[in-house]
Design an enzyme around this catalytic site. Structure first.
Site, PDB file in Angstrom:
ATOM      1  N   LYS A   1      -4.241 -57.242   9.245  1.00 21.85           N
ATOM      2  CA  LYS A   1      -4.596 -56.477   8.077  1.00 21.85           C
ATOM      3  C   LYS A   1      -3.440 -56.435   7.324  1.00 21.85           C
ATOM      4  O   LYS A   1      -2.372 -56.683   7.501  1.00 21.85           O
ATOM      5  CB  LYS A   1      -5.173 -55.189   8.649  1.00 21.85           C
ATOM      6  CG  LYS A   1      -4.267 -54.262   9.569  1.00 21.85           C
ATOM      7  CD  LYS A   1      -4.747 -53.218   9.893  1.00 21.85           C
ATOM      8  CE  LYS A   1      -5.702 -53.424  11.190  1.00 21.85           C
ATOM      9  NZ  LYS A   1      -7.258 -53.073  10.901  1.00 21.85           N
TER      10      LYS A   1
ATOM     11  N   LYS B   1     -15.699 -57.190  12.163  1.00 21.88           N
ATOM     12  CA  LYS B   1     -15.847 -58.614  12.309  1.00 21.88           C
ATOM     13  C   LYS B   1     -15.530 -58.985  13.777  1.00 21.88           C
ATOM     14  O   LYS B   1     -16.044 -59.997  14.370  1.00 21.88           O
ATOM     15  CB  LYS B   1     -14.886 -59.353  11.344  1.00 21.88           C
ATOM     16  CG  LYS B   1     -15.449 -59.222   9.774  1.00 21.88           C
ATOM     17  CD  LYS B   1     -14.194 -59.680   8.762  1.00 21.88           C
ATOM     18  CE  LYS B   1     -14.612 -59.048   7.505  1.00 21.88           C
ATOM     19  NZ  LYS B   1     -13.795 -59.108   6.505  1.00 21.88           N
TER      20      LYS B   1
END
Length: 843
Positions: free
Chosen positions: A569, A681
């Site tokens: 991220k 996800k």
């Protein structure tokens, strides 16, 4: 190491998606050869891999065009309410494979390309990512476009066609170095320029109040050139449009008036206007008050609103009056969704068009504007909120400043009437912040000017109501909603993890691809030996494939039987990559202390970009790479622990690493991550989550059962209590020997022997001004990681938890999210109507 099968080899062995029709294959081959022929006739006589990619892209594009035209024709005839999703970011990634999947062409293309002696996966790798976003907010917009098309909504994505997207990240000596992302260098086969819809956008100038109304005069004009990209729904023949604007100087730019022979200089100055769409600002969750960024925000809004009004006026139905000044029905035909405050200027711009141009009276115009606009909030971090200096704003957009003042005055009058004498409430709720530098609070403008305001996960929407916009919630509670984010299962399962998708389709059919809640059908099969075996095998194959990729691209060898512990991220203090670092160092120290003790082998994979101006985030990357340098070369550690920094994390890399992950790290301080979508996800792709009760993690735990995630750490209430009491990092440092050892090693240069002071500022931040309380969660985190190790040693029980997670991930489809926006904010109904294909004549 055995070479893993490629996805196309697997598709040849078995495919639940049906064998490709021979006619399709022959047609694709013929079309491909025709496109290749035209490429080569123009240029050379030897084809490169890129020539093959473009030939295939154009072949697939041919299948889109008829459906695209027919869809737009269908909307023109039916005149449905249209949805306009306004965003400064659309993080689309690659388009080729997604288009083949949604058109049901993947098998035919695969077979045709194979018959021509080429490899489809190799061609797919040539395509550049469309990196027109920073992270979650931009990728959410991309998932939403996919779902809106799949749900048959008459929707349009509007944004900016940045010439340079998010920078490419290189790691040099362990440090991030940025490189321009020249993604259009070889051309973009998926876009179509539409110069016939080019529109003027005005800046600067002055305002004159005349008896005939208000005039905005002496402006500088920049032209907005639209580029359209098709957005196909999943197997429903719907193809919507994403329209991105590019800035163009008008031909008389700087040549007007009494030009004294500076012709060359005047032409060179065209760049100034065209810089507006040059580059994406690379900040995630951070506001940088630059004039160019404000110009970008007005540019996309002004061009888009002209387009919306043109489409409203020229529509087949609607008002019967020839000039169509009847704007009362505008909100019945138009919904505008603001993706964060970046397109907030849509509110004063729509007011300007209605009042100044269309001569609608103010109160009517304000009613229309509010009914049309809705606002999605994406963050509660104060440094991320847009607060534009009034001085800069008034110079660039003088009329809009007047309109904002008028909006604010009426708003404050309303508040004062309800809360007489409460001047502090007026100060808190004003759009204008007084002080040394007067500023415009764009979030307040959005809340006042919208009929619906939503957060992006339940916990975030509660914080929005009771903290960020508390005063506004007390005024109009009915305005506030929650819309928990989601992801498209087409890209994030079918496309990126065909092995898992096939396994699931064999067990429960393929209905889950458009109704992800059907994954619940897996729950009775959670103890099914065959399913457990297949899910574990698919994961192992994905890990082998990713290991081979890492070795080929980055020359790093990893142990594919180790646990793949993945933390990808944007790099940010609140996402707490530093907490992960402390755990890695703790594991390392335990191995060094007792090398004979058995432990679960781990490969820790950390990836993400840092904003170029965010020095601490860049230092965190250097820390990760430095820890890796020590750990990966320590012979005592061997292959029990490896630390990999994943360079240039982006959509196409996420599609590779997520299906290979065993453990998903979602460890932000409770109350800071609005939702997160990476978490979803990983869940859908068979990783287990270690995470705090933050963002959508809360709802993931609710859906799957908290016992099927590894939840640890402070809750929002605990964080608030700790703030009340005063967070003292030293306390934890003094009490926890393993934490102290790790922190001392970072501080004293154990991981940076050539530069012992390198990480002193990280340690000083952690000890003396850590807003995100890393030390407060360290002990619980390390203990929770030990539980992860324990379960991983029992592969069957681990895989059962994986299956439970997959079975309970249905809520997190963007189809569900968009269905809620449609019904509860936009006032439209999704439809599963198939538009007839272009070869079928219309009724």
């Amino acid at each position: 190491m055995a070479k893993p099968l490629t996805d196309s080899e697997k598709r040849k062995q078995i495919s639940v998606r049906g064998i490709a029709g021979l006619g399709d294959v022959a047609e694709v081959r013929k079309s491909f050869n025709r496109h290749l022929h035209f490429t080569l006739v123009k240029d050379r006589n030897v084809a490169t891999p890129r020539d093959y990619y473009f030939a295939l892209a154009h072949t697939v594009r041919d299948h889109l065009v008829g459906r695209w035209i027919r869809t737009q024709q269908h909307y023109y005839e039916r005149d449905p309410k249209r949805i306009y999703y306004l965003s400064l970011e659309f993080y689309m990634g690659r388009t080729l494979q997604n288009t083949m999947v949604n058109l049901g062409l993947q098998n035919a293309c695969d077979e045709a390309i194979y018959q021509l002696g080429l490899d489809l996966e190799e061609l797919e790798e040539i395509e550049e990512d469309a990196g027109l976003g920073n992270g979650g907010l931009g990728r959410l917009a991309a998932c939403f476009l996919d779902s809106m098309a799949t749900l048959g909504l008459a929707a349009y994505g509007y944004g900016i066609r940045y010439e340079f997207g998010i920078f490419n990240q290189k790691i040099v000596n362990g440090w991030q170095v940025e490189e321009a992302d020249d993604w259009l260098r070889y051309g973009n086969p998926w876009e179509k320029a539409r110069p016939e819809y080019m529109l003027p956008v005005h800046f600067y100038g002055r305002v004159e109040h005349t008896p005939e109304g208000v005039k905005w005069l002496d402006t500088q004009v920049v032209l907005a050139m639209p580029y359209d990209t098709p957005v196909p729904g999943y197997k429903n023949n719907t193809v919507n449009t994403m329209r991105l604007w590019s800035a163009k100087a008008p031909n008389d730019f700087n040549l007007q008036d009494f030009n004294t022979g500076g012709y060359i200089e005047a032409v060179l100055d065209r760049n100034l206007a065209e810089n507006i769409s040059r580059v994406l600002y690379p900040n995630d969750n951070f506001f940088e008050g630059k004039e160019l960024r404000l110009k970008q925000e007005y540019f996309v809004v002004a061009a888009t609103l002209q387009d919306i009004v043109r489409r409203f006026k020229s529509s087949k139905f609607g008002c019967r009056d020839p000039v169509r000044t009847c704007f009362e029905i505008f909100p019945d035909k138009v919904a505008i969704q603001l993706n964060d405050t970046h397109p907030a200027l849509a509110i004063p711009e729509l007011m300007r068009i209605l009042v100044d141009v269309e001569k609608v009276d103010w109160d009517k115009a304000w009613e229309i504007t509010k009914k049309t606009c809705a606002y999605t909030n994406h963050t509660v971090l104060p440094e991320a909120l847009e607060r534009w200096p009034v001085s800069m704003f008034g110079q660039l957009l003088p009329r809009h400043l007047e309109i904002i003042y008028a909006i604010n005055q009426r708003h404050l009058d309303q508040v004062a009437a309800l809360f007489p004498g409460d001047v502090d409430r007026l100060r808190r709720m004003s759009v204008i912040e007084e002080g040394d530098c007067k500023r415009i609070n764009m979030a307040h403008l959005c809340v006042i000017g919208s009929h619906a305001v939503n957060g992006v996960a339940r916990i975030h929407s509660e914080i929005v109501k009771h903290s960020v916009f508390k005063d506004f919630y007390e005024l109009e509670p009915e305005k506030f909603q929650n819309k928990t984010n989601g992801i498209t299962p087409r890209r994030w399962l079918l496309l990126c993890n065909p092995g898992l998708a096939d396994t699931l389709m064999e067990k429960i059919g393929e209905g889950f691809l458009t109704d992800l809640s059907q994954l619940k059908k897996l729950l009775p099969l959670v103890n099914d030996e065959a399913l457990i075996r297949e899910v574990a095998q698919v994961k192992q194959e994905n890990k082998l494939k990713f290991s081979a990729f890492l070795e080929k691209e980055y020359k790093v060898r990893i142990n594919p039987s180790s646990m793949f512990d993945v933390h990808v991220k944007r790099i940010h203090e609140y996402k707490r990559q530093l907490l992960n670092c402390l755990h890695i160092i703790t594991l390392y120290n335990r191995i060094k202390k007792d090398p004979a003790k058995a432990c679960v082998p781990r490969t820790v994979i950390i990836g993400g970009k840092a904003a170029p101006g965010y020095h601490l985030a860049k230092k965190i990357i250097k820390l990760v790479t430095s820890i890796g340098d020590v750990v990966n070369h320590d012979p005592i550690v061997g292959n029990r622990l490896k630390v990999i920094f994943l360079e240039n994390y982006r959509v196409s890399l996420a599609e590779k690493v997520i299906p290979a992950a065993d453990l998903s790290q979602q460890i932000s301080t409770a109350g800071t991550e609005a939702s997160g979508t990476g978490n979803m996800k990983f869940m859908l792709n068979g990783a287990l989550t270690i995470g705090t009760m933050d963002g959508a993690n809360v709802e993931m735990a609710e859906e799957a059962g908290a016992e099927n995630l590894f939840i640890f750490g402070l809750r929002v209430e605990d964080v608030q209590a700790l703030d009340q009491k005063g967070y003292n990092a030293q306390e934890y440092y003094d009490r926890l020997p393993e934490l102290r050892q790790a922190v001392d090693q970072i501080r004293d240069g154990f991981f940076s022997p050539s530069e012992p002071d390198c990480f002193k500022d990280i340690v000083s931040m952690l000890l003396y001004h850590d807003r995100f309380k890393v030390f407060a969660d360290y002990e619980a985190y390390v203990a929770c990681q030990a539980q992860v190790d324990q379960l991983y040693q029992n592969p069957k029980e681990w895989t059962k938890k994986v299956i439970r997670n997959i079975a309970c991930s249905g809520k997190f489809s963007s189809d569900r999210t968009i269905t809620e926006y449609a019904r509860e904010i936009w006032g439209v109904e999704p439809s599963d109507l198939q538009i007839p294909t272009p070869n079928i004549p219309k009724d």
